[in-house]
Design a protein around this motif. Structure first.
Motif: not given
Length: 291
Positions: A137-156
């Motif tokens: 929402g700032d300098s990127v529109d979307a991202a590809i990350i590596i994680a064990s879990q993702v913030d529930e506020k985000l679409y993933s």
């Protein structure tokens, strides 16, 4: 119309909070640190109160800062959406994508030709970052990350599941006679600083939860870990896909043991971002292509 604060001041404030560093925010905005400070000070003067606790060279967001960013982030998204809505739908469209360097080099770039063939008017601005989700929402529109879990506020959307391998150079493995997991005692092990759980999972699965190598060295770069392993500097504990995608004849996998990784690659964005054409097109292609 009610008077509004300068947009540049809001942008400087939002980036400083999200990136967690005034230096990083200034770099993202391509301005000097004093210029960034002036913009933030202008916002503080506008609202009549400080937004950061300033100690030495550090700026820590206070409670008012956190309340403000929660309030203004959706509004800034709406402004971006409004601009996108009136753009020429038949013209070129652009996606600002945050991606990890190893995913970018091994999986995205090799498949980019197909994406361009299917959507010749879609263009990517790629930003490599280990914490690209903080830039959404700032300098990127979307991202590809590596994680064990993702913030529930985000679409993933989970992109894969993976196994953890012990990887080193063929020459090193032969010289050190690395035949079984316990042979890593006395060796240097490389672990990604953002994925510390990989080594713990690997040790548990091989039945050696208390295995202590001579040293556990952390790196925040997958490519550097692979190169260090290829140079025979130690053993990298990392995802099997990184090993297979590297296609590096210098490297070998130690021990034929399957260990499920607690981490996965994810596509993430803010829920509203999927309404944007560039985000939706890239998301649908990425899922369909299974890269």
């Amino acid at each position: 119309m009610r008077r509004l604060p300068p947009l540049r001041a809001l942008e400087a404030f939002v980036r400083t909070v999200k990136l967690g560093s005034a230096k990083a925010a200034a770099s993202e905005l391509a301005i000097s640190a004093p210029a960034l400070s002036r913009r933030i000070k202008a916002l503080e003067d506008f609202i009549g109160k400080p937004l950061f606790d300033r100690k030495a060279q550090a700026m820590t967001p206070n409670d008012d800062a956190h309340r403000l960013i929660e309030a203004v982030s959706p509004a800034l998204d709406m402004i971006a959406d409004a601009v996108d809505a009136v753009s020429d739908r038949d013209a070129e469209f652009r996606l600002r994508l945050g991606v990890l360097p190893l995913f970018g080099s091994q999986r995205l770039i090799p498949n980019l030709g197909e994406l361009r063939r299917l959507y010749p008017k879609l263009h990517l601005d790629v930003i490599t970052s280990t914490h690209a989700e903080n830039l959404l929402g700032d300098s990127v529109d979307a991202a590809i990350i590596i994680a064990s879990q993702v913030d529930e506020k985000l679409y993933s959307r989970r992109l894969d599941t993976n196994s953890v391998y012990a990887i080193t150079s063929r020459e090193f493995a032969e010289r050190e006679n690395l035949q079984e997991p316990n042979d890593l005692t006395g060796q240097t092990v490389f672990v990604h600083s953002e994925m510390p759980g990989t080594f713990d999972a690997w040790r548990r699965e091989v039945g050696l939860p208390n295995l202590k190598p001579a040293s556990v060295d952390h790196m925040d770069s997958g490519p550097l870990m692979l190169e260090a392993a290829a140079q025979g500097l130690g053993v990298a504990i990392m995802h099997g896909s990184h090993f297979s995608d590297a296609r590096d004849e210098r490297l070998t996998r130690l021990f034929d043991i399957e260990v499920k990784s607690p981490y996965s690659y994810w596509f993430v964005c803010r829920p509203r971002a999927l309404e944007r054409r560039a985000v939706r097109v890239f998301h649908d292609w990425l899922v369909r292509a299974e890269i």
